[in-house]
Write an enzyme that holds these catalytic residues in place. Structure first.
Site, PDB file in Angstrom:
ATOM      1  N   PRO A   1      -5.160  -9.938   8.572  1.00 17.19           N
ATOM      2  CG  PRO A   1      -6.309  -8.086   7.712  1.00 17.19           C
ATOM      3  CD  PRO A   1      -5.170  -8.475   8.627  1.00 17.19           C
TER       4      PRO A   1
ATOM      5  CB  ILE B   1       0.512  -8.819   9.450  1.00 15.99           C
ATOM      6  CG1 ILE B   1       1.229  -9.631   8.358  1.00 15.99           C
ATOM      7  CG2 ILE B   1       0.438  -9.596  10.766  1.00 15.99           C
ATOM      8  CD1 ILE B   1       2.710  -9.827   8.607  1.00 15.99           C
TER       9      ILE B   1
ATOM     10  CG  HIS C   1      -1.356   2.517  13.817  1.00 15.88           C
ATOM     11  ND1 HIS C   1      -2.675   2.571  14.202  1.00 15.88           N
ATOM     12  CD2 HIS C   1      -1.361   2.714  12.480  1.00 15.88           C
ATOM     13  CE1 HIS C   1      -3.437   2.804  13.150  1.00 15.88           C
ATOM     14  NE2 HIS C   1      -2.666   2.900  12.087  1.00 15.88           N
TER      15      HIS C   1
ATOM     16  CD  GLN D   1       0.211   2.082   5.166  1.00 13.45           C
ATOM     17  OE1 GLN D   1      -0.859   2.200   5.771  1.00 13.45           O
ATOM     18  NE2 GLN D   1       0.388   2.559   3.958  1.00 13.45           N
ATOM     19  CG  PHE D   2       1.335   0.526  10.797  1.00  9.18           C
ATOM     20  CD1 PHE D   2       1.992   1.126  11.870  1.00  9.18           C
ATOM     21  CD2 PHE D   2       0.922   1.314   9.742  1.00  9.18           C
ATOM     22  CE1 PHE D   2       2.226   2.506  11.873  1.00  9.18           C
ATOM     23  CE2 PHE D   2       1.154   2.689   9.738  1.00  9.18           C
ATOM     24  CZ  PHE D   2       1.805   3.289  10.806  1.00  9.18           C
ATOM     25  CB  ALA D   3       3.600  -5.612  12.519  1.00 13.92           C
ATOM     26  CG  ASP D   4      -0.282  -2.741  14.715  1.00 16.69           C
ATOM     27  OD1 ASP D   4      -0.578  -2.574  15.895  1.00 16.69           O
ATOM     28  OD2 ASP D   4       0.834  -2.422  14.253  1.00 16.69           O
TER      29      ASP D   4
ATOM     30  CD  GLU E   1      -3.727  -4.625   5.105  1.00 15.95           C
ATOM     31  OE1 GLU E   1      -4.923  -4.971   5.004  1.00 15.95           O
ATOM     32  OE2 GLU E   1      -3.390  -3.439   5.275  1.00 15.95           O
TER      33      GLU E   1
ATOM     34  CD  GLU F   1      -2.428  -1.500   2.603  1.00 16.87           C
ATOM     35  OE1 GLU F   1      -2.174  -0.775   3.573  1.00 16.87           O
ATOM     36  OE2 GLU F   1      -3.076  -2.560   2.699  1.00 16.87           O
TER      37      GLU F   1
END
Lengths: 327, 321
Positions: free
Chosen positions: A89, A87, A129, A82-85, A60, A29
């Site tokens: 999905p 991931i 985040h 974009q953020f590990a949070d 994702e 993204e």
């Protein structure tokens, strides 16, 4: 040798790998025209074009799924989450598909891909985040899980990850993106996936850490020295498959182990290191193994003081290590 | 079409029918175990569809994959040995029924998690775009898969990126035991493709010639740069969802009605009425198909189990690859 930040080293690694191998491409993204939300891909879109630095829909599981398909095809995708949070999905794609393709096909399919994700708190990002996700992936045979803690390693490990024929989860401590600086050679080099590194030699105890916590562990070790204790620090770097030998050699030498991670304690990655030491290094121990980790709360809260209470920092590591040293 | 091609397709359908019947027997004898999803009744779908592909076109499907594997060129022996989990199976016994895989025949699985292979299909197609190849990825899935998020992300992304994918929904009227009407907001699945401004069509999946004709048309349009297209193929599985399905959700009357439309019977009548082949010739093909399956069963049953050390092999890419 030029000094660079962590995020610059990561960008350089991708730049060089895109240059080296036409099958390497980036997908994620806003990685293209915008250069990534953390600017990790800045300039690459202009240099390599929209076909190789691909802006994806906000999706994702598809970023990873498309990466898997392209990797099966023979490409070398670098997927950015974009953020590990975000991931989760893609969790099924990573666990059920990427990690199992080679095994289920008895070696005829391969998935040479990298999934990069910035992780960790301390930046005021709040609950969604700031998460540390490494323990989920360090449980999965078929994956490799890499976490750099210095610009030098960040570049060398990412280049190794791109060249690895297996799926590699590459987690970037985002608080360190611009905070951590270090010397990074301009030329091509790799840091192998697998070996841990003794980043500071010591006698009295060993602090095991990775990512941002390793950076803090080095600071804590300085403080310990002023108290008259010599701490060895081990940067695990690859947490799966983990370098058991370096861990056990260090415990043999110091007899005391403090394991530090930012992720919450229970079921966290530190338990695995503690188990390795208990199973194979028990007779070398002069004190019980210690773990210092984030508290068992659902996520890093937003409020500044609450975030501080959550986060492991050099002072907390110092205090815990001092207690262990005096045991 | 040449006569030999017709006979080949007819034989493939009969091989699938007999192989699935024999699999059911072996399952009941406890020789297969686990889960077994039969393709009986749906033979015209994959046989017609895959007959329309060129060698560079990739096929990827869900877990009801035995027939698709046969159509892609995997031998009945390797399929049957894999069903029995033997070392000689197409995946050395690691995959089993739902996870057949063979890169040499451009067959990309066999995927057990519903809908999970759709984004992967998009990635395979991206490979063709990236490498400027003219392959088309044929991605098959059931009606049930069109209700899950993967489906919608993959369709959207394929359209945005103009990927060369033929999305094929095998609508066999049931997601396990739940009818399409009870699970999907639209009962004509192809309407979902409209939401992504994607060209779509439907075809009778019991008639192999109709499936083949429609597939040829769509695949060649995609190859010419149309972007992804969506084909809904209406079909019916004669058996339960899996071998463990008591089928309390459907009436015998409904099953009989569909069985009168047996895809093999329809093709057979067509071949005879069009004077492409005689009854005797087709009986000969039936006999050959039977021999192929019996050989496969014998091969599978007499093959060795995988060696214990195989458990730890191919977790990662082995050295030297």
């Amino acid at each position: 040798m030029p000094e660079k930040t962590m995020v610059e080293a990561i960008r350089d690694a991708m730049d060089e790998e895109l240059e080296r191998d036409e099958n390497v491409f980036i997908v994620g993204e806003d990685v293209g025209q915008r250069g990534g939300v953390f600017r990790a891909t800045v300039g690459l879109f202009d240099k390599y074009g929209a076909d190789r630095v691909i802006d994806s829909p906000l999706a994702e599981l598809s970023i990873v799924g498309v990466g898997i398909g392209a990797a099966l095809y023979g490409m070398k995708p670098i997927c950015e989450i974009q953020f590990a949070d975000f991931i989760y999905p893609a969790f099924n794609q990573i666990i059920s598909e990427a990690a199992k393709m080679t095994y289920r096909s008895n070696g005829t399919w391969t998935v040479p891909m990298v999934i990069r994700a910035p992780y960790g708190g301390g930046i005021g990002g709040g609950l969604y985040h700031s998460q540390s996700v490494e323990a989920f992936f360090a449980h999965i045979p078929g994956l490799k899980v890499v976490i750099p803690s210095s610009p030098y390693d960040a570049k060398g490990l990412l280049k190794s990850a791109v060249r690895d024929p297996n799926p590699v989860i590459y987690l970037e401590p985002k608080k360190g993106y611009r905070l951590i600086k270090g010397e990074v050679p301009d030329e091509d080099y790799v840091v192998p996936i697998g070996p841990a590194r003794v980043s500071r030699s010591g006698e009295d105890l060993t602090i095991f850490a990775y990512g941002m916590m390793h950076y803090y562990a080095l600071q804590a070790a300085e403080q310990l020295e002023q108290e008259g204790y010599s701490a060895e620090v081990v940067d695990l770097r690859t947490i799966y498959p983990v370098d058991q030998k370096t861990i056990l050699d260090s415990v043999k030498k110091t007899g005391k182990a403090l394991i530090v991670h930012e992720d919450n304690l229970t079921g966290g990655y530190g338990g695995e290191i503690a188990a390795i030491i208990a199973e194979h290094g028990f007779h070398d121990l002069d004190a019980p193994v210690r773990r210092l980790a984030g508290p068992d709360v659902p996520a890093v809260p937003f409020s500044h003081p609450m975030q501080e209470w959550f986060m492991v920092n050099p002072e907390k590591i110092f205090k815990s290590a001092l207690e262990l040293a005096r045991y | 079409m040449e006569k030999s091609e017709h006979l080949d397709l007819y034989q493939q359908m009969v091989v699938i029918r007999i192989l699935e019947g024999r699999s059911a027997e072996l399952y009941q004898q406890g020789k297969i175990g686990g889960f077994l999803h039969l393709y009986i009744g749906q033979e015209a779908v994959s046989t017609g569809l895959i007959s329309a592909r060129k060698p560079q076109d990739r096929v990827i499907t869900a877990y009801r994959d035995h027939g698709v594997a046969i159509n892609c060129g995997i031998s009945a022996k390797e399929v049957m040995a894999e069903l029995l989990g033997k070392a000689t199976g197409v995946s050395g016994g690691k995959g089993g029924s739902m996870h057949l895989a063979d890169v040499n025949n451009n067959f990309w699985g066999g995927h057990a998690i519903v809908g999970s292979h759709l984004p992967i299909a998009a990635g395979l197609a991206l490979g063709d775009v990236y490498q400027k190849q003219d392959g088309v990825t044929i991605c098959m899935f059931g009606d049930g898969a069109t209700n899950i998020g993967y489906f919608h992300e993959a369709l959207n992304l394929s359209k945005v990126w103009k990927l060369p994918v033929l999305w094929v929904c095998e609508n066999n009227q049931y997601g396990m035991g739940t009818t399409v009407e009870r699970a999907s907001a639209v009962s004509e699945i192809r309407q979902k493709a409209d939401g992504y401004a994607m060209k779509n069509d439907n075809v009778d999946g019991m008639d192999i010639m109709k499936v083949r004709e429609k597939a040829l048309e769509m695949i060649e349009e995609i190859r010419s740069g149309s972007g992804p297209q969506f084909l809904e193929i209406n079909t019916y599985r004669f058996r339960g969802h899996s071998m463990g399905d008591p089928e309390r959700y459907r009436q015998q009357e409904e099953i009989r009605k569909w069985q009168e439309n047996d895809p093999i019977g329809i093709y057979r009548r067509y071949l005879v009425e069009e004077k492409i082949a005689s009854e005797e010739e087709l009986n000969g093909e039936d006999k050959k198909a039977n021999e192929i399956v019996e050989d496969a069963v014998h091969f599978a049953e007499s093959s060795p189990e995988p060696a214990a050390e195989e458990l730890f092999k191919n977790i990662y890419v082995e050295e030297g690859r």
